[in-house]
Design an enzyme around this catalytic site. Structure first.
Site, mmCIF file in Angstrom:
data_model
loop_
_atom_site.group_PDB
_atom_site.id
_atom_site.type_symbol
_atom_site.label_atom_id
_atom_site.label_comp_id
_atom_site.label_asym_id
_atom_site.label_seq_id
_atom_site.Cartn_x
_atom_site.Cartn_y
_atom_site.Cartn_z
ATOM 1 N N ASP A 147 0.844 -1.236 0.167
ATOM 2 C CA ASP A 147 0.027 -0.096 -0.105
ATOM 3 C C ASP A 147 0.961 1.406 0.165
ATOM 4 O OD1 ASP A 147 -2.250 1.594 0.015
ATOM 5 O OD2 ASP A 147 -2.823 1.068 2.070
ATOM 6 N N HIS A 167 2.600 3.484 -8.933
ATOM 7 C CA HIS A 167 2.393 2.002 -9.313
ATOM 8 C C HIS A 167 3.688 1.419 -9.976
ATOM 9 C CE1 HIS A 167 -1.607 2.272 -7.700
ATOM 10 N NE2 HIS A 167 -2.116 3.273 -8.783
ATOM 11 N N LEU A 172 10.735 -20.525 -4.805
ATOM 12 C CA LEU A 172 9.431 -19.698 -4.260
ATOM 13 C C LEU A 172 8.271 -19.984 -5.088
ATOM 14 C CD1 LEU A 172 8.676 -16.893 -2.287
ATOM 15 C CD2 LEU A 172 9.467 -15.607 -4.490
HETATM 16 C C1 IPE Z 1 -5.609 -2.577 -0.411
HETATM 17 O O1 IPE Z 1 -5.210 -1.174 -0.452
HETATM 18 C C2 IPE Z 1 -5.671 -3.378 -1.694
HETATM 19 C C3 IPE Z 1 -4.151 -3.543 -2.109
HETATM 20 C C4 IPE Z 1 -3.047 -3.414 -1.571
HETATM 21 C C5 IPE Z 1 -4.185 -4.240 -3.453
HETATM 22 P P1 IPE Z 1 -6.150 -0.206 -0.722
HETATM 23 O O2 IPE Z 1 -5.400 1.275 -0.711
HETATM 24 O O3 IPE Z 1 -6.951 -0.148 -1.955
HETATM 25 O O4 IPE Z 1 -6.966 -0.198 0.744
HETATM 26 P P2 IPE Z 1 -7.910 0.832 1.470
HETATM 27 O O5 IPE Z 1 -8.935 0.997 0.452
HETATM 28 O O6 IPE Z 1 -7.043 2.130 1.671
HETATM 29 O O7 IPE Z 1 -8.283 0.173 2.762
HETATM 30 C C1 IPE Z 2 -1.482 0.455 -3.619
HETATM 31 O O1 IPE Z 2 -1.249 1.712 -3.305
HETATM 32 C C2 IPE Z 2 -1.719 -0.334 -4.769
HETATM 33 C C3 IPE Z 2 -3.069 -0.611 -5.044
HETATM 34 C C4 IPE Z 2 -3.845 -0.557 -4.191
HETATM 35 C C5 IPE Z 2 -3.426 -1.209 -6.445
HETATM 36 P P1 IPE Z 2 -2.420 2.743 -3.384
HETATM 37 O O2 IPE Z 2 -2.735 3.010 -4.873
HETATM 38 O O3 IPE Z 2 -3.565 2.338 -2.502
HETATM 39 O O4 IPE Z 2 -1.687 4.152 -2.878
HETATM 40 P P2 IPE Z 2 -2.256 4.926 -1.930
HETATM 41 O O5 IPE Z 2 -2.954 4.150 -0.533
HETATM 42 O O6 IPE Z 2 -3.300 5.794 -2.486
HETATM 43 O O7 IPE Z 2 -1.129 5.801 -1.385
HETATM 44 MG MG MG Z 3 -3.942 2.445 -0.821
#
Ligand code: IPE
Ligand code: IPE
Ligand code: MG
Length: 247
Positions: free
Chosen positions: A21, A38, A132
């Protein structure tokens, strides 16, 4: 600090799961669009997969896209899917070179056709690798996974294939996407968020939780090693007392 040398190699967890995240916030900090985060997140995936191989991990599950993530702006979803296809096709050779087997959990059928095809191809090309197992959670929702398992079991009961009394937590495992995968001993979430976001709710019943403040694109294998060192300092009691464990 070199965390890798502090790892007790005889007690490395078998399965680590990571909620990757913070890509969006990382990009924002760098004054760039979210997709830039990303893209840089892919470099972290590479580093962590490498690190997992180095410490002899058997399973590494990465939460890459949740069912809820379909609610994001169309352009971000499209860019993520495109990134997924490009990354998978670019990395297959490296996966094979490093003896990594690719697996997935989640609703692959809901992904764009080319994504699903690329993933199936990569899973097929790496299926005989014995190092792995890299498990990508894609269009994954733990609640849906559990509901689907319940539906399959209910159907088998109604067809008299199994008896209600046959339902145990061990047999329930076999109906989940993770049927052949041991439960994670360690769950990591990056970016300073303290929630599970519908990830592996059943499987982490007794996992150790580790939270890192780093945004995912800043997370490297050194951070993975640090988490493993922290994990190894914990006492996993499974309901027992400390005294019972030391006897
Ligand atoms: C959780 O992250 C999903 C992934 C890491 C793929 P999100 O960024 O979507 O989670 P929320 O919505 O903040 O809980
Ligand atoms: C995690 O990073 C990747 C996915 C959920 C696909 P985020 O895109 O959720 O990044 P933040 O949480 O908005 O910073
Ligand atoms: Mg996120």
């Amino acid at each position: 600090m070199d965390y890798k040398s502090q790892i007790n190699t005889s007690e490395v967890p078998g399965h680590i799961a990571i909620i990757m995240d913070g890509n969006g916030r990382w990009a924002k900090e760098h004054g760039k669009p979210r997709i830039f985060g990303h893209k840089n997140g892919v470099l972290s995936v590479r580093s962590v997969v490498e690190g997992a191989g180095e410490i002899g991990l058997k399973y590494l599950t990465l939460y890459a896209f949740s069912t809820e993530n379909w609610k994001r702006p169309k352009v971000e979803v499209a860019a993520l899917m495109q990134l997924l296809v490009a990354t998978i096709s670019n990395e297959v050779a490296a996966l094979n070179k490093n003896n990594v087997r690719l697996l997935t959990i989640g609703d692959l059928k809901s992904l764009p056709g080319n994504c699903e095809k690329e993933l199936q191809k990569a899973m097929d090309k790496t299926k005989n690798n014995t190092g792995l197992s890299l498990v990508l959670a894609l269009s994954y929702s733990s609640k849906s996974e559990i509901v689907n398992a319940v539906k399959k079991i209910a159907k088998e009961v109604s067809e008299n294939k199994i008896d209600v009394e046959d339902i145990t937590d061990n047999m329930f495992n076999n109906y989940l996407d993770t049927a052949l995968i041991q439960d994670p001993e360690l769950l990591i979430r990056t970016s300073g968020e303290y929630r599970l976001s519908n990830f592996l709710l059943w499987q982490i019943a007794y996992s150790e939780l580790y939270f890192s403040d780093k945004f995912w694109p800043d997370f490297t294998k050194e951070d993975l090693f640090k988490a493993v060192v922290d994990y190894q300092s914990r006492e996993r009691r499974f309901g027992m007392t400390s005294e019972q464990l030391s006897n």
